[in-house]
Every structure is written in structure tokens, then in C-alpha cells.
Design a protein around this motif. Structure first.
Motif, mmCIF file in Angstrom:
data_model
loop_
_atom_site.group_PDB
_atom_site.id
_atom_site.type_symbol
_atom_site.label_atom_id
_atom_site.label_comp_id
_atom_site.label_asym_id
_atom_site.label_seq_id
_atom_site.Cartn_x
_atom_site.Cartn_y
_atom_site.Cartn_z
ATOM 1 N N LEU A 104 0.830 -1.202 0.000
ATOM 2 C CA LEU A 104 0.000 0.000 0.000
ATOM 3 C C LEU A 104 0.865 1.252 0.000
ATOM 4 C CD1 LEU A 104 -2.768 -1.091 2.544
ATOM 5 C CD2 LEU A 104 -3.015 -0.827 0.069
ATOM 6 N N ARG A 105 1.964 1.221 0.724
ATOM 7 C CA ARG A 105 2.865 2.372 0.732
ATOM 8 C C ARG A 105 3.448 2.605 -0.653
ATOM 9 N NH1 ARG A 105 8.133 2.069 4.394
ATOM 10 N NH2 ARG A 105 8.940 1.012 2.542
ATOM 11 N N LEU A 106 3.838 1.511 -1.337
ATOM 12 C CA LEU A 106 4.373 1.652 -2.689
ATOM 13 C C LEU A 106 3.315 2.160 -3.663
ATOM 14 C CD1 LEU A 106 6.592 -1.557 -2.979
ATOM 15 C CD2 LEU A 106 7.352 0.803 -2.722
ATOM 16 N N HIS A 107 2.039 1.880 -3.371
ATOM 17 C CA HIS A 107 0.945 2.373 -4.212
ATOM 18 C C HIS A 107 0.575 3.821 -3.884
ATOM 19 C CE1 HIS A 107 0.375 -1.325 -6.238
ATOM 20 N NE2 HIS A 107 -0.201 -1.986 -5.265
ATOM 21 N N GLY A 108 1.239 4.420 -2.921
ATOM 22 C CA GLY A 108 0.982 5.816 -2.609
ATOM 23 C C GLY A 108 -0.121 6.062 -1.606
ATOM 24 N N VAL A 109 -0.603 5.016 -0.941
ATOM 25 C CA VAL A 109 -1.634 5.205 0.080
ATOM 26 C C VAL A 109 -0.982 5.833 1.314
ATOM 27 C CG1 VAL A 109 -3.350 4.066 1.538
ATOM 28 C CG2 VAL A 109 -2.923 3.228 -0.789
ATOM 29 N N PRO A 110 -1.533 6.921 1.846
ATOM 30 C CA PRO A 110 -0.908 7.592 2.995
ATOM 31 C C PRO A 110 -0.863 6.678 4.222
ATOM 32 C CG PRO A 110 -2.554 9.006 1.956
ATOM 33 C CD PRO A 110 -2.721 7.647 1.359
ATOM 34 N N PRO A 111 0.206 6.732 5.003
ATOM 35 C CA PRO A 111 0.308 5.880 6.201
ATOM 36 C C PRO A 111 -0.829 6.103 7.184
ATOM 37 C CG PRO A 111 2.432 6.866 5.670
ATOM 38 C CD PRO A 111 1.436 7.511 4.776
ATOM 39 N N GLU A 112 -1.299 7.357 7.307
ATOM 40 C CA GLU A 112 -2.381 7.608 8.261
ATOM 41 C C GLU A 112 -3.663 6.881 7.875
ATOM 42 O OE1 GLU A 112 -2.071 11.246 5.474
ATOM 43 O OE2 GLU A 112 -0.731 9.871 6.567
ATOM 44 N N GLN A 113 -3.729 6.418 6.627
ATOM 45 C CA GLN A 113 -4.879 5.634 6.190
ATOM 46 C C GLN A 113 -4.648 4.147 6.466
ATOM 47 O OE1 GLN A 113 -7.784 6.576 5.045
ATOM 48 N NE2 GLN A 113 -7.486 8.759 4.625
ATOM 49 N N TYR A 114 -3.545 3.590 5.926
ATOM 50 C CA TYR A 114 -3.402 2.134 6.020
ATOM 51 C C TYR A 114 -2.974 1.646 7.403
ATOM 52 C CZ TYR A 114 1.684 2.747 5.033
ATOM 53 O OH TYR A 114 3.008 3.101 5.051
ATOM 54 N N LEU A 115 -2.573 2.559 8.301
ATOM 55 C CA LEU A 115 -2.231 2.138 9.658
ATOM 56 C C LEU A 115 -3.461 1.987 10.550
ATOM 57 C CD1 LEU A 115 1.022 4.213 10.343
ATOM 58 C CD2 LEU A 115 0.829 1.766 9.855
ATOM 59 N N ARG A 116 -4.627 2.408 10.049
ATOM 60 C CA ARG A 116 -5.850 2.255 10.824
ATOM 61 C C ARG A 116 -6.293 0.791 10.834
ATOM 62 N NH1 ARG A 116 -9.421 7.123 8.057
ATOM 63 N NH2 ARG A 116 -8.092 8.884 8.701
ATOM 64 N N PRO A 117 -6.803 0.304 11.953
ATOM 65 C CA PRO A 117 -7.356 -1.060 11.958
ATOM 66 C C PRO A 117 -8.612 -1.122 11.093
ATOM 67 C CG PRO A 117 -7.809 0.049 14.042
ATOM 68 C CD PRO A 117 -6.883 0.951 13.282
ATOM 69 N N ASP A 118 -8.788 -2.234 10.393
ATOM 70 C CA ASP A 118 -9.934 -2.363 9.496
ATOM 71 C C ASP A 118 -10.424 -3.802 9.518
ATOM 72 O OD1 ASP A 118 -11.515 -1.104 7.062
ATOM 73 O OD2 ASP A 118 -10.810 -3.082 6.410
ATOM 74 N N GLY A 119 -11.739 -3.974 9.639
ATOM 75 C CA GLY A 119 -12.311 -5.309 9.728
ATOM 76 C C GLY A 119 -12.127 -6.121 8.458
ATOM 77 N N THR A 120 -12.235 -5.478 7.299
ATOM 78 C CA THR A 120 -12.057 -6.206 6.040
ATOM 79 C C THR A 120 -10.641 -6.749 5.928
ATOM 80 O OG1 THR A 120 -13.688 -4.774 4.957
ATOM 81 C CG2 THR A 120 -12.219 -6.045 3.537
ATOM 82 N N VAL A 121 -9.674 -5.922 6.304
ATOM 83 C CA VAL A 121 -8.275 -6.359 6.251
ATOM 84 C C VAL A 121 -8.040 -7.500 7.230
ATOM 85 C CG1 VAL A 121 -5.906 -5.662 6.744
ATOM 86 C CG2 VAL A 121 -7.396 -4.152 5.432
ATOM 87 N N THR A 122 -8.581 -7.359 8.438
ATOM 88 C CA THR A 122 -8.401 -8.414 9.440
ATOM 89 C C THR A 122 -8.983 -9.733 8.956
ATOM 90 O OG1 THR A 122 -8.481 -6.770 11.220
ATOM 91 C CG2 THR A 122 -8.860 -9.071 11.821
#
Length: 664
Positions: free
Chosen positions: A192-210
Motif C-alpha cells: 500500500l505504501r508503494l501504491h501511494g496510500v498515505p500511512p495515516e490511512q493504512y495504519l488504521r485497523p480495518d475489519g475487512t483487512v483483518t
């Protein structure tokens, strides 16, 4: 592959092969060989950035640095192959190249793994046996000691990926490192970081990801999910955040096929389904292209109906809305749902098998459309999507047959470029690459090649296969070059390949010396025996011509040339050797003359005539060569002395050295 516009040159006729020879008509555009190599290098660099080092990666680095060889073990899906490539990339040097080795049972006339000529100075070698059965793994292990010896002598590096649960010889256990799976969340966040997604977004917990990461996903699936999140972000609304992007990615991954089936069931008319297929295959293309492609598909499936006036037809916007697609202001057509295009493609391919034979001709007709919006990217993506369905369903042979059809008959440049791209995709597929290497070998070595398939194979071998499997590219180009007529493309590509690698040059000379000395083989030798390349010392203490094995090959091949070919076929190359000897190559000048004389001496019945012809070449070379007249005359005198010595009428010691103070 060079980009080009929607225009092309059609060939006026196709020359068909005969008696195993290869003829070429319509021409592909000149390839950009460095571009292919740059793509391969860029992929390795990106892989290095994307790889989350698995536990014990440091140990693997240490073993590789200390012994030159590391054997990677681990569960499937843990990233062993990616880690192997990264380890080798870290040892990249100017003096060596990366190439992948293949087990002995894959090639019919390939070098064995225990052959030392497989390894060049400073090479980075990958032997990926992760999918090998017990027999292939045992056979490869038997060759590893000899291979590792060559790796050590050439200061190269070797990474072996062994099959999981495979039995490793006790003598090799110290090279084995078991890589463990890196944390899935870390892998996802890296992508996600390589795709340019900001860290403040992908560092959030998410049920779909879990939920997605609950299962031990292979690294490839995690990378694909990250790409879906990227695409959801790009297509989302301004107020959407990480949760919405992941939710959209999850729906696309889990529900797309079911929703595609429901839509196809709802749309019963042929024009509706033709448009649905066209949008799925040309997703993101301009509306004009999609419209024409849908009409082409209907025409491919049957004769066009003579219906109402076009003014009575529903407009494209209405028809797109009917299939849940829209055209953006810039004309690009897309489905409203994320990744719905892949779900539609898979549904039609899996559940309408009678449609498959028609898709190949349809794709060919679309890439040939003379439309300003049918640019290289549109053509390439269309080929990728149809090839993807063949590969997804394990139909490598079907894709190979499609390539043959695209190259047959009266073809065009865009169609040939599509064939090149399809084979490139097959060679890059981790599951079916072996099948495509075998298919290409059979085409090059044994098949009667119709139409323009030969030049497609030259391009694929020289520009694609050579970047990762140079030895296999050499074998296939050699077969094409020995069979071609009315063209020298394969021979030129073969010589270009060996000119970049002394190791490959040595391999080619050895193959030629063991050949049947047909005219095709001898033509290859005359071009591949460039004296400048033979006497170069690129970063080493000696030239190729200094090696006894190369000298034997050169003498054997020159003897065949002098015996089998008429003088007018070889005199130019003999003069080139004499010119180079006169330019000032130190001791190599005399060595080049020795090789020519030694080859001529073997011509028992024609020896005197051949000696006379060589001397005549030398006299002619005095007038045409780049060296000064005195030096050229000196070389002629030295050649005459060596000829006399070979006949026993002069001492073996040459006359006094030249005024330059060196003995030629």
C-alpha cells in the motif's frame, strides 16, 4: 516494444517455408532491446522495495556471501522465489548477469547443470525447483557439487529454491536456510505504501483487512488485494477513506463473479452481451473503440443483420447504462463496480466455451483497427486480457495455437506485435513459463514455420527470453538461424546476443564445432567469428581466443568452411581476420594466422589450393586493410612463412620481429 500509431504496412504476400527452412515477409518494427532489459531490471528493483524480509533473511544473506550458494526452503506462498531474486539482485556486478538455470530434463540440447560453461564471471544464478517432484529434485542435487564448484571459480552467486519437504543431501545442509512467512499485515502495508496510500490511512485497523488476513494468504494474493485497494481509492468518492476502499476491494474479490453471472442472465440479446464483452476486454478504452469492437464481435460471431436504420438504434450511453457501465467525459468506458471487468471476462470464458474460438480472431481484428484511439497501450491490454483467460484456466497450448493463427496468412504489424506480447506473457507466467519455453523450442528446432511466426520467435527469444534465460535464447536462436533463408534476422540476433557475453560466445562456438556443418551453420560461424570480439579482454586477463577450447572450435569450424564452402563465401571473413591481425593485436595477430593455417592444413586433398587462396586473400588484404602498407605486407610475409612451415619447407620459428618491436 516500440510504440506506434494505428497505421501499419501490410505485406503483399506471405512466403511459406519449405524443407524446414524459414522465410520472412511482413516486418515487425525494430525492437528496443534495452527497453526489455530495463523493464526486467526495474521489476527487480521494485521487488526489492516491495519485499518484506522474511525471518532468517539475514542468515540467507550471510550464507550466500560466505559460500557463494544458498538453498532456500519454506512453505509455499512464503515468498521464497521473490527472496531468491532479491538476494541475487543485491550481488549484482558489472562483470556478471542474472540468469535462471533450468533442470536438465527441460531442454533437449541444453547444457547440463554440471557443465561449467553455464557460469560466467560474477553471474547471479537462480535455480528455482520449488515445484519440482522428487525425481527432478534428486537429479538436480546430483549436479549441484559441480555447479557450485564453477560458481566458486567464477566468483558468481547461486540461489537454489528447493521443494518444500524435499530431502536435502547431508553435504548440502549447511547451505540450507528455512525462510518463514513474513507478517501478512506488514506485507500488505508495504504494498500500500508503494501504491501511494498515505500511512495515516493504512495504519488504521480495518475489519475487512483483518478478515482477509485471517487465513495464511500467499504473498501473491496479498499483493493483489493491495492493488484492489489502490484501484478502489482511485475510483472512490472524495470523502471515502481506507475503510471504504478496503470494503470495495473485498466486494470485488468476493462478489464480482456472482454479480457478473446475474447480469449476464438478465441480458439476453446478442448486442447486449457483445457490448458487455467488449467493455470487459477494453475496460478503460475510448467509447469509439468499445463501440467498434462490439460491432466487430457481432460480425465475427455471424453475418450482420439487416435491421433498422442506425438512427433508430439506442445510443451508446443508454446501452452502457444497461450493462452498469458509463463513459467518462474523456471518453473512457468503465464499469461502475470495482474489478467488474475481470469478473465478466471470467464468466463468459468459463460458462460460454463455444465463444472462446471466436475471441482470438476478434482480438486480432480489434488490434488492427485504424483508429486514433487504438494506441499501443490499448492493444497490449487487450492481448493481456485474452491471454490472461487462457493462462488462468491452464490452456497454455490454446494460447500457443492462437499465436500461430495470428502469424499465419496475410498478417499485419499490429497482429505480429500482439503475438510477441502474448508469448511474452506466457514466458512471464510462473505456472506456464516452462510450457511456453518448450513450445518455443519445438517451433524453433523442429516445426515447419508458416507465415511470420519465425520473426516473432526471433523477437521473443532475443528481447524477452534472453533477459532471464540467455542460454535457452541462444539455443532457440541458433535453430532459427540455421534454418532461415532470404533474411539474416535470427543470425544477427544470435550474434548480438553472444557479442554481449564471452561465456555465450564460447558456448556458440562449441555448438557450431559439434554441428553437422550445414551451410546454415557455416554462415553463422562466419558472422560469429568476429576477430575483434575474439581478441577482446573485457575485465579479464585473457581473451576468448587464448582459450584452448575456443581455439579447437575455431580451427574445426574454419576447416569445415574451407572444405565445404566456395571461396567467395569465406574470403571476406578471412580478409577480416587478416586486417585485424595487421591492426596491432599483440600476440593475437600471430595466433589468428596460426588458426587459419591449422584449419587449412587439415584440408588434405585441397590443402595446396586452400593455402594458395589464403595467401591471395592476404595480398588482397594489403590493398584493402586499415593498417599501413608495411604492416600489412609484414602480415602477408608472416602468413606465407606459417604456410611454408606447415608444409615442412620452412622452420617453425618466424622471421625477425617487425620494426614495431613485437612479434605478430
Amino acid at each position: 516494444m516500440n510504440q506506434h500509431t494505428g497505421t501499419w504496412v501490410r505485406d503483399s504476400g506471405v512466403t511459406v517455408t519449405g524443407s524446414g527452412d524459414v522465410y520472412i515477409g511482413t516486418q515487425l518494427q525494430d525492437s528496443d532491446k534495452p527497453a526489455f532489459r530495463r523493464v526486467a531490471e526495474d521489476q527487480l528493483r521494485r521487488l526489492r522495495y516491495a519485499l518484506v524480509s522474511p525471518p532468517r533473511m539475514g542468515e540467507a544473506r550471510a550464507v550466500l556471501a560466505d559460500s557463494g550458494t544458498v538453498i532456500l526452503d519454506g512453505v509455499p506462498g512464503s515468498g521464497r522465489s521473490a527472496a531468491a531474486r532479491v538476494l541475487l539482485h543485491e550481488h549484482h556486478r558489472d562483470s556478471g548477469v542474472f540468469h535462471e538455470l533450468l533442470p536438465d530434463d527441460e531442454e533437449e540440447d541444453e547444457l547440463s547443470l554440471h557443465d561449467a560453461t553455464l557460469v560466467g564471471t560474477g553471474d547471479q544464478l537462480l535455480l528455482d525447483l520449488s515445484a519440482a517432484d522428487d525425481h527432478r529434485w534428486a537429479a538436480a542435487q546430483a549436479d549441484l557439487p559441480a555447479l557450485r564448484k564453477a560458481v566458486h571459480e567464477q566468483r558468481a552467486h547461486l540461489v537454489v529454491v528447493m521443494p518444500h519437504r524435499g530431502v536435502l543431501d547431508p553435504d548440502l545442509q549447511y547451505c540450507r536456510v528455512v525462510l518463514e512467512r513474513p507478517p501478512g499485515i506488514g506485507v500488505l502495508r508495504r504494498h500500500l505504501r508503494l501504491h501511494g496510500v498515505p500511512p495515516e490511512q493504512y495504519l488504521r485497523p480495518d475489519g475487512t483487512v483483518t478478515g482477509f488476513l485471517t487465513a495464511n494468504r500467499p504473498m501473491r494474493e496479498i499483493a493483489e488485494f493491495a492493488d484492489l485497494v489502490r484501484r478502489a481509492r482511485e475510483a472512490g468518492q472524495p470523502g471515502d477513506g481506507f475503510g471504504q476502499w478496503c470494503e470495495a476491494a473485498g466486494r470485488a474479490r468476493n462478489d464480482g463473479r456472482r454479480e457478473a453471472a446475474a447480469l449476464v442472465t438478465k441480458l439476453r440479446e446478442a448486442p447486449q452481451r457483445a457490448l458487455l464483452i467488449a467493455v470487459s476486454m477494453l475496460h478503460g478504452a475510448h467509447a469509439d473503440v468499445v463501440h467498434r469492437a462490439a460491432e466487430q464481435l457481432l460480425s465475427t460471431l455471424g453475418p450482420p443483420s439487416e435491421g433498422d436504420s442506425p438512427l433508430q438504434h439506442r445510443d451508446l450511453a443508454e446501452r452502457l447504462l444497461e450493462i452498469s457501465a458509463t463513459a467518462a467525459p474523456n471518453g473512457q468506458v468503465r464499469f461502475e463496480k470495482l474489478d467488474f471487468d475481470s469478473a465478466v471476462r471470467a464468466h463468459f470464458w468459463d460458462h460460454m466455451p463455444d465463444l472462446r474460438p471466436h475471441l482470438g480472431p476478434w482480438v486480432a481484428s480489434v488490434v488492427e483497427l485504424n483508429d486514433p484511439h487504438v494506441v499501443t497501450l490499448v492493444r497490449d491490454v487487450l492481448v493481456e486480457r485474452v491471454a490472461g483467460e487462457y493462462l488462468r484456466t491452464g490452456r497454455a497450448d490454446g494460447l500457443g495455437a492462437l499465436v500461430e493463427r495470428w502469424c499465419a496468412g496475410t498478417t499485419s504489424r499490429p497482429r505480429l506485435e500482439a503475438a510477441v506480447h502474448a508469448l511474452t506473457l506466457g514466458l512471464a507466467d510462473p505456472v506456464h513459463a516452462r510450457d511456453f519455453r518448450r513450445q518455443i523450442y519445438q517451433w524453433c528446432a523442429n516445426r515447419h514455420l508458416d507465415g511470420e511466426l519465425a520473426q516473432v520467435l526471433v523477437r521473443v527469444c532475443a528481447d524477452v527470453l534472453a533477459t532471464s534465460h540467455p542460454d535457452q535464447a541462444l539455443v532457440r536462436l541458433h535453430h532459427l538461424a540455421r534454418r532461415e533463408r532470404d533474411t539474416t534476422r535470427a543470425r544477427q540476433a544470435l550474434c548480438d546476443l553472444t557479442a554481449r557475453s564471452r561465456r555465450l560466445h564460447r558456448v556458440l562456438l562449441d555448438r557450431l564445432a559439434r554441428s553437422d556443418f550445414s551451410p546454415g551453420h557455416l554462415r553463422i560461424f562466419l558472422q560469429a567469428s568476429d576477430p575483434e570480439l575474439l581478441t577482446l579482454r573485457p575485465g579479464t586477463s585473457h581473451a576468448l581466443v587464448d582459450e584452448q577450447g575456443a581455439q579447437r572450435s575455431l580451427t574445426t569450424c574454419w576447416h569445415a568452411v574451407l572444405t565445404e564452402l566456395p571461396p567467395q563465401k569465406w574470403q571476406d571473413e578471412a580478409r577480416r581476420w587478416l586486417h585485424w591481425a595487421a591492426v596491432g593485436t599483440g600476440p593475437h595477430g600471430g595466433l589468428l594466422l596460426d588458426l587459419l593455417v591449422s584449419a587449412a592444413q587439415r584440408c588434405t586433398e585441397k590443402r595446396g589450393k586452400v593455402f594458395a587462396l589464403l595467401y591471395a586473400c592476404a595480398r588482397d588484404a594489403e590493398r584493402t586493410g586499415p593498417a599501413d602498407a608495411a604492416r600489412a605486407a609484414e602480415i602477408t610475409g608472416l602468413l606465407l612463412h606459417k604456410i611454408s612451415a606447415a608444409q615442412g619447407i620452412a622452420p617453425a620459428t618466424p622471421p625477425t620481429t617487425s620494426s614495431r618491436g613485437t612479434r605478430p
